[in-house]
Scaffold this motif. Structure first.
Motif, PDB file in Angstrom:
ATOM      1  N   THR A 195      63.503  47.242 -13.524  1.00 54.41           N
ATOM      2  CA  THR A 195      64.693  48.148 -12.864  1.00 54.41           C
ATOM      3  C   THR A 195      64.901  47.981 -11.513  1.00 54.41           C
ATOM      4  O   THR A 195      65.874  47.909 -10.816  1.00 54.41           O
ATOM      5  CB  THR A 195      64.578  49.618 -13.332  1.00 54.41           C
ATOM      6  N   PRO A 196      63.783  47.990 -10.748  1.00 57.89           N
ATOM      7  CA  PRO A 196      63.840  47.629  -9.228  1.00 57.89           C
ATOM      8  C   PRO A 196      64.667  46.570  -8.556  1.00 57.89           C
ATOM      9  O   PRO A 196      65.030  46.500  -7.796  1.00 57.89           O
ATOM     10  CB  PRO A 196      62.469  48.043  -8.836  1.00 57.89           C
TER      11      PRO A 196
ATOM     12  N   VAL B  22      65.794  46.075  -2.304  1.00 57.87           N
ATOM     13  CA  VAL B  22      64.587  45.230  -3.099  1.00 57.87           C
ATOM     14  C   VAL B  22      64.654  43.878  -3.064  1.00 57.87           C
ATOM     15  O   VAL B  22      63.630  43.152  -2.520  1.00 57.87           O
ATOM     16  CB  VAL B  22      64.185  45.951  -4.430  1.00 57.87           C
TER      17      VAL B  22
ATOM     18  N   ARG C 292      57.151  50.284  -8.075  1.00 60.74           N
ATOM     19  CA  ARG C 292      57.317  49.226  -8.889  1.00 60.74           C
ATOM     20  C   ARG C 292      57.896  48.335  -7.818  1.00 60.74           C
ATOM     21  O   ARG C 292      57.810  47.123  -7.919  1.00 60.74           O
ATOM     22  CB  ARG C 292      58.145  49.552  -9.706  1.00 60.74           C
ATOM     23  N   ALA C 293      58.818  48.718  -7.058  1.00 58.56           N
ATOM     24  CA  ALA C 293      59.601  47.970  -5.931  1.00 58.56           C
ATOM     25  C   ALA C 293      58.400  47.298  -5.065  1.00 58.56           C
ATOM     26  O   ALA C 293      58.652  46.200  -4.686  1.00 58.56           O
ATOM     27  CB  ALA C 293      60.653  48.727  -5.236  1.00 58.56           C
TER      28      ALA C 293
ATOM     29  N   GLY D 240      70.154  56.897  -8.389  1.00 63.62           N
ATOM     30  CA  GLY D 240      69.737  56.533  -7.345  1.00 63.62           C
ATOM     31  C   GLY D 240      70.692  57.195  -6.132  1.00 63.62           C
ATOM     32  O   GLY D 240      71.057  58.482  -6.282  1.00 63.62           O
TER      33      GLY D 240
ATOM     34  N   ILE E 210      68.099  46.619  -7.356  1.00 66.92           N
ATOM     35  CA  ILE E 210      68.591  47.133  -6.337  1.00 66.92           C
ATOM     36  C   ILE E 210      68.393  46.082  -5.060  1.00 66.92           C
ATOM     37  O   ILE E 210      67.659  45.280  -4.915  1.00 66.92           O
ATOM     38  CB  ILE E 210      67.388  48.213  -5.887  1.00 66.92           C
TER      39      ILE E 210
ATOM     40  N   TRP F 102      71.843  51.447  -4.210  1.00 64.02           N
ATOM     41  CA  TRP F 102      71.508  52.520  -5.365  1.00 64.02           C
ATOM     42  C   TRP F 102      72.797  52.898  -6.427  1.00 64.02           C
ATOM     43  O   TRP F 102      72.888  53.727  -7.179  1.00 64.02           O
ATOM     44  CB  TRP F 102      71.302  53.709  -4.666  1.00 64.02           C
TER      45      TRP F 102
ATOM     46  N   VAL G  73      63.966  52.423  -0.123  1.00 62.25           N
ATOM     47  CA  VAL G  73      63.810  52.482  -1.754  1.00 62.25           C
ATOM     48  C   VAL G  73      63.539  54.055  -2.060  1.00 62.25           C
ATOM     49  O   VAL G  73      62.575  54.676  -1.273  1.00 62.25           O
ATOM     50  CB  VAL G  73      62.804  51.619  -2.173  1.00 62.25           C
TER      51      VAL G  73
ATOM     52  N   TYR H  74      61.163  54.758  -7.316  1.00 61.29           N
ATOM     53  CA  TYR H  74      61.104  53.486  -7.687  1.00 61.29           C
ATOM     54  C   TYR H  74      60.374  52.522  -6.462  1.00 61.29           C
ATOM     55  O   TYR H  74      59.999  51.547  -6.850  1.00 61.29           O
ATOM     56  CB  TYR H  74      62.537  52.723  -7.774  1.00 61.29           C
TER      57      TYR H  74
END
Length: 546
Positions: A263-264, A270, A398-399, A461, A267, A455, A391, A395
């Motif tokens: 998912t990240p 990211v 993970r990012a 976001g 963005i 976001w 970020v 998240y």
């Protein structure tokens, strides 16, 4: 009626506060300081395997040349030097590539187990490298096993620390990142004392004894939920929820979360951070591998090389602390953006790389080493806190794993390319590293301009309203209001006003008057056009920082 117990003391309820259960609890201290100390040691041991490779580079070349009976200053000797450069680059690349794997394992609640096993594999990789006679054996033991295990040791400590601190996160990150500089300084001296005096096999076995400490660090990683004030109530609700799920849904039909959450990657911030990190990784870390080799070619003795490596470690730790204090104790008279701090550190690294192409003499190397070390420590710290700013915290773990993973392949390629260029054109490879570093610094301008727009594509976001009490305090005009665009940005600070003599109607409650100029991060939707200042009285300035 449900909220009367919160506003009227006589009707205050004594049962469980469900609002506090839904929020993640950050102890902001307590056992978190023990985890911070363990993270410092984990970073120290991980840096001993990758960033302190300068002196180990020389010992590995001599060890493989002796086993292969290769004479110095020959074509085979130069080929051996480049091959050993691939060894150090592979270990560092595997350490960075293991970051997304560490995040995935910790999301499965295997943090302590992953840290303990990684510490064990890290020590075994160093032990296997002590018995290696050929290059491919070192590539498997030191490059793959020890590199991946050191990445898991480092990232599990960072992820556990993030569960304990939120307000003090920048401060504890400063303390933990300084462990890398301490590892470079201490293990450079230890390599000289152990491998230089006892030989390759006994020296690496002595290093293995120290790396065994990473096995015991994982036992200190307690879950932050153990210190939640309502831990018993949370545990009871979890048990009840499990019973309901088992009754309603069969075990084989229960939905499972993906092992790697991508998912990240949707963005935009990211994506831009990954691009900037990948470009900069081609040249940022090159002096860590070639500084001792270049000093040896210049005729410096072994004691001077050890001092250079020690100065490099001390300067890296000093850079982390110095740049960290500028972030933690920001002055009201002089505010420096985290983006500009990171770019300044990268420009300093580029200047030091440019100077390495023409430096001569021991004192010149000392000056360049201190400049490069301070800027390297500042880059490692400021780049992470800049990613925290871009970020959302939900998240970030993970990012940040994907951002580190994006540096793996460029680092694996950039370090040997610099070595090839230096062999054909002495010290000209640092110009390639300088160009890559400055290009990465220039890409950070794009990250700063587009980080808030990313976001809108992620539910929850920065484009959406916050949950909890902040949602009631952040006014958002209706989409159909005149003069309101659907999805522009909101400034960092907004001054709101309302008439004080009469109760305002619903349509002008909290009508914005003016906005602040600064815009590092944002929440919600923008206000309608500013109303006349004479009709309203400014009552408060709301800052939309997270």
């Amino acid at each position: 009626m449900f909220s009367l117990h919160r506003n009227i003391p006589a009707l205050r309820r004594r049962d469980v506060d469900t609002a506090a259960i839904r929020q993640h609890y950050y102890p902001e201290g307590g056992w978190g300081w023990v985890v911070c100390a363990a993270g410092f040691l984990a970073r120290l041991l991980a840096a001993a395997a990758q960033f302190a490779f300068g002196l180990l580079y020389l010992y590995a070349v001599h060890h493989l040349a002796d086993k292969g009976r290769v004479l110095p200053d020959t074509r085979q000797w130069k080929a051996m030097e480049i091959a050993v450069a691939w060894l150090g680059a592979l270990s560092a690349a595997m350490s960075l590539l293991a970051a997304p794997l560490a995040v995935a394992l910790c999301r499965r609640k295997w943090t302590r187990l992953s840290a303990v096993l990684a510490g064990l594999v890290m020590a075994l990789g160093c032990l296997f490298a002590s018995f290696a006679m050929q290059l491919h054996q070192l590539l498997v033991s030191y490059g793959l096993l020890l590199g991946a295990a050191s990445g898991l040791v480092r990232e599990t400590a960072s992820l556990t620390l993030g569960h304990y601190f939120r307000r003090r996160r920048e401060f504890v990150e400063m303390l933990m990142q300084a462990g890398a500089g301490a590892g470079i300084a201490l293990f450079s001296v230890f390599y000289w004392e152990a491998i230089g005096q006892w030989g390759w096999r006994l020296g690496l076995q002595a290093v293995t004894v120290l790396l065994c400490a990473a096995f015991f660090l994982g036992m200190l990683y307690r879950s932050a939920s153990m210190y939640h004030p309502q831990r018993r109530a949370i545990q009871h609700l979890k048990n009840q929820r499990k019973k309901v799920k088992l009754k309603k849904t069969p075990q084989h039909r229960q939905p499972k979360q993906p092992f790697f959450d991508l998912t990240p990657l949707r963005i935009r911030a990211v994506q831009l951070l990954m691009l900037a990190a990948a470009v900069a990784a081609f040249g940022v870390y090159s002096p860590l591998f070639y500084l001792a080799l270049q000093g040896q070619r210049e005729g410096l003795d072994e004691r001077a090389l050890v001092l250079l490596q020690t100065f490099l470690g001390c300067a890296t730790a000093l850079g982390c602390v110095g740049f960290g204090l500028m972030v933690v104790r920001a002055s009201d008279q002089c505010l420096v953006s985290r983006q500009y701090l990171c770019q300044a550190a990268m420009v300093g690294i580029g200047v030091s790389l440019l100077a390495l192409g023409s430096v001569e003499g021991y004192h010149g190397y000392v000056l360049i080493v201190w400049l490069y070390g301070v800027c390297l420590g500042g880059f490692v710290y400021s780049f992470k806190v800049f990613a925290m700013e871009c970020v959302r915290s939900r998240y970030f773990a993970r990012a940040w794993g994907f951002v580190q993973g994006a540096e793996a392949v460029p680092l694996l390629v950039g370090v040997p390319v610099t070595g090839y260029i230096n062999q054909n054109h002495p010290q000209a490879g640092y110009y390639f590293s300088m160009a890559a570093t400055l290009a990465g610094a220039a890409l950070l301008f794009v990250v700063g301009g587009g980080s808030r727009r990313g976001w809108d594509s992620v539910p929850g976001g920065c484009g959406a309203l916050p949950d909890g009490p902040l949602a009631a305090a952040a006014p958002v005009p209706l989409p159909g209001a005149p003069g309101v665009r659907p999805h522009p940005l909101l400034t960092k600070s907004m001054s709101f006003g309302t008439p004080l003599d009469l109760p305002p109607p619903d349509d002008i409650l909290w009508r914005p008057v003016r906005s602040c100029r600064s815009e590092p991060e944002s929440l919600g939707r923008p206000p309608p056009p500013a109303a006349a200042a004479a009709a309203f009285t400014v009552v408060e300035q709301i800052t939309t920082c997270v």
